[in-house]
Design a protein around this motif. Sequence first.
Motif, PDB file in Angstrom:
ATOM      1  N   GLU A 439       0.828  -1.208   0.000  1.00 50.46           N
ATOM      2  CA  GLU A 439       0.000   0.000   0.000  1.00 50.46           C
ATOM      3  C   GLU A 439       0.862   1.258   0.000  1.00 50.46           C
ATOM      4  OE1 GLU A 439      -0.273  -2.552   2.083  1.00 50.46           O
ATOM      5  OE2 GLU A 439      -2.113  -3.469   1.303  1.00 50.46           O
ATOM      6  N   GLU A 442       2.240   1.895  -3.461  1.00 50.32           N
ATOM      7  CA  GLU A 442       1.243   2.497  -4.366  1.00 50.32           C
ATOM      8  C   GLU A 442       1.105   3.987  -4.089  1.00 50.32           C
ATOM      9  OE1 GLU A 442      -2.488   0.534  -4.477  1.00 50.32           O
ATOM     10  OE2 GLU A 442      -1.646  -1.413  -5.081  1.00 50.32           O
ATOM     11  N   GLN A 443       1.098   4.364  -2.823  1.00 49.91           N
ATOM     12  CA  GLN A 443       0.984   5.787  -2.496  1.00 49.91           C
ATOM     13  C   GLN A 443       2.210   6.558  -2.965  1.00 49.91           C
ATOM     14  OE1 GLN A 443      -1.774   7.369  -1.407  1.00 49.91           O
ATOM     15  NE2 GLN A 443      -2.684   5.322  -1.676  1.00 49.91           N
ATOM     16  N   LEU A 446       1.811   7.148  -6.645  1.00 50.10           N
ATOM     17  CA  LEU A 446       0.856   8.234  -6.929  1.00 50.10           C
ATOM     18  C   LEU A 446       1.469   9.601  -6.615  1.00 50.10           C
ATOM     19  CD1 LEU A 446      -2.366   6.538  -5.539  1.00 50.10           C
ATOM     20  CD2 LEU A 446      -1.831   6.998  -7.939  1.00 50.10           C
ATOM     21  N   TYR A 456      -1.936   9.516 -14.339  1.00 48.64           N
ATOM     22  CA  TYR A 456      -1.962   8.145 -13.826  1.00 48.64           C
ATOM     23  C   TYR A 456      -0.556   7.561 -13.857  1.00 48.64           C
ATOM     24  CZ  TYR A 456      -2.259   7.335 -18.890  1.00 48.64           C
ATOM     25  OH  TYR A 456      -2.036   7.375 -20.244  1.00 48.64           O
ATOM     26  N   ILE A 477      -3.433   3.244 -12.680  1.00 48.22           N
ATOM     27  CA  ILE A 477      -4.026   3.780 -11.466  1.00 48.22           C
ATOM     28  C   ILE A 477      -3.983   5.307 -11.541  1.00 48.22           C
ATOM     29  CG2 ILE A 477      -1.811   3.459 -10.249  1.00 48.22           C
ATOM     30  CD1 ILE A 477      -3.456   3.152  -7.657  1.00 48.22           C
ATOM     31  N   THR A 479      -4.303   9.310 -10.487  1.00 46.82           N
ATOM     32  CA  THR A 479      -3.801  10.078  -9.348  1.00 46.82           C
ATOM     33  C   THR A 479      -4.907  10.826  -8.606  1.00 46.82           C
ATOM     34  OG1 THR A 479      -3.319  11.926 -10.829  1.00 46.82           O
ATOM     35  CG2 THR A 479      -1.530  10.399 -10.374  1.00 46.82           C
ATOM     36  N   SER A 481      -8.409   9.985  -8.308  1.00 46.35           N
ATOM     37  CA  SER A 481      -9.401   9.156  -7.626  1.00 46.35           C
ATOM     38  C   SER A 481      -8.874   7.797  -7.185  1.00 46.35           C
ATOM     39  CB  SER A 481     -10.594   8.931  -8.562  1.00 46.35           C
ATOM     40  OG  SER A 481     -10.159   8.240  -9.732  1.00 46.35           O
ATOM     41  N   GLU A 482      -7.655   7.443  -7.611  1.00 50.32           N
ATOM     42  CA  GLU A 482      -7.070   6.123  -7.393  1.00 50.32           C
ATOM     43  C   GLU A 482      -7.889   5.013  -8.065  1.00 50.32           C
ATOM     44  OE1 GLU A 482      -5.724   5.206  -3.464  1.00 50.32           O
ATOM     45  OE2 GLU A 482      -5.118   7.282  -3.040  1.00 50.32           O
ATOM     46  N   ARG A 484      -8.771   2.317 -10.822  1.00 52.64           N
ATOM     47  CA  ARG A 484      -7.871   1.372 -11.482  1.00 52.64           C
ATOM     48  C   ARG A 484      -8.556   0.757 -12.693  1.00 52.64           C
ATOM     49  NH1 ARG A 484      -4.467  -0.622  -6.807  1.00 52.64           N
ATOM     50  NH2 ARG A 484      -4.989   0.870  -5.184  1.00 52.64           N
TER      51      ARG A 484
END
Length: 557
Positions: A439, A442-443, A446, A456, A477, A479, A481-482, A484
Amino acid sequence: MKKLFLTFFCLFFALTGFAEKLPDNMYFKAMKDEMDRSLKKLRRKGVPNLFSITYKLENLQLAPTIKGSFGKLYPLSTRDEKLSAYVVVSVGSAQKDSLGFKHGSYSSRYAYAPEYETDIAKSYDGIRQALWYLTDEGYVFAADLYQQKQAYERTKQLAEKKNAPDVVLSKQAHFVEEISALPDYDEKKIKDWVKEVSALGKDYDFLEQFVVEVSPVKRDTYYLNSWGGFYQVSEPAVQVQFLAQLRNKDGFKQSYRNEFWFSSIHEDMYTQMQKEAKTFLEELEGLYQAVKPEEYTGPVLLRPQAAGKFVYNLLGENVQNIKPLMSANQQEDPTAGKFRKLGLRVMAPGITVYDNPLARYVPNTNIPLGGFMPVDDEGVAAEKLTLLEGGHLQQLPRTMRPLADQIPSNGHARMMHRSFARERLTNLQVQPHTTLSEEELEQKLLERCRELGLPYGYILYDFPEENGGVVSRAMRIYTDSERREMVYGLRLSNLTTRALRDIMAAGEQTRSIWLDTDSVFKGLPTQSISSPSLLVDEIEFIPTDQKPDKKPFVPKP
């Protein structure tokens, strides 16, 4: 419990016997008897003295594959077994021998290859007959190569060859373990499991094919050289595969494959593979809805399987075959790795990369690693290497054929792809010093995309094996709204080794994948890499020019 032992002994041996006793079986008896005879009698006027002989036998056994699709079983394949022989003969001396020179062009894959024969008779007489024939052929070939190589060196006036030997002889070793049986299994239980798991595909109307396969297999290898090195290794394994084919909503036909290896069949395997099948089918549902991508240059998060292939393609391939072959047909050896200078900055700091030929299983599991090799194909004890530390190249795989520095072998000579032994890797291990959760990665992806003004970023679950290849599983993914979405037709573009220095972060969870199958038929892995997820600051992709496939005239029943 297998009985394992690894010892070292003197370099040369008398023709009457080895310093250590060979295993008592027909394979070694046939190899030893034919080798002794060849060493005594193989002579030809005008040909330099015989320098070395190497014999390698590989016996591959396949149990019937249990295979099912959409809840129905295929007919069982037949049990198969094949014994293959590889013979390397060299003439000359350690100062000047016949190897290291490639006959013909580099484009010929098997031009630098031992004599070999597949499907030989599995008997003492059958093995002797094959070894006799291959040794004779190898001797003729070695004599021709020796002449070509010496002529080439005289023509090129190679200054570095004036005093440097072709071979730096190393202490020989041996490793012997008991020969295992094929993995034991309950045929009815596997059939029921294959039917049940393959039937899960019936819930996905878009699937044109969903196949589940379970294949028990075993490879036994017997090796002997005339310097005194030998080994006997037995590798039982079970391969589980999920194969799928679909036509996505835009009409593009796509094929996907997931592969897993185990050393035996057990209850945990059934449970784990049931979960993996469900995850695979869920991913396929997303791939059916996939959208066509646009050009992209920016940060990419590589999940463990993709990260492993990324590291192997850019690092692994460049630290193998580091001693270039000579050839009269081409100036440079395109098969040779480019990283040969110790201390070279190759990767971002904070990651250590090892190559460990002594590792046999993924820690705390019965999952085999493909590169187990306690003694190499020059009879030298294999060593664990620290390839990279702090981003800099620390060690390289070495054979008895030295580079200019003449550093001795570290036991990484391997006869792969039907090639004479060259510098090869075994089990690569990527170990970051600090890690983030999936997680957190992923952050971070972004955040970096927002810094660059990108709408994205990409998460890749697989990675092409070559530059210009197409990614089989990729996710976009966004940026803001996240959100996918899966994409298809994402082609790798302009990837260079610079990308290794662009690694920004690494994950906690590691996965081991198998990189190569190098047996004569339906092989077993011969290399592996274990890697966590990696976040890379910049990779470039372009869409493919693939056109939609025509729809079937009749819908799927």
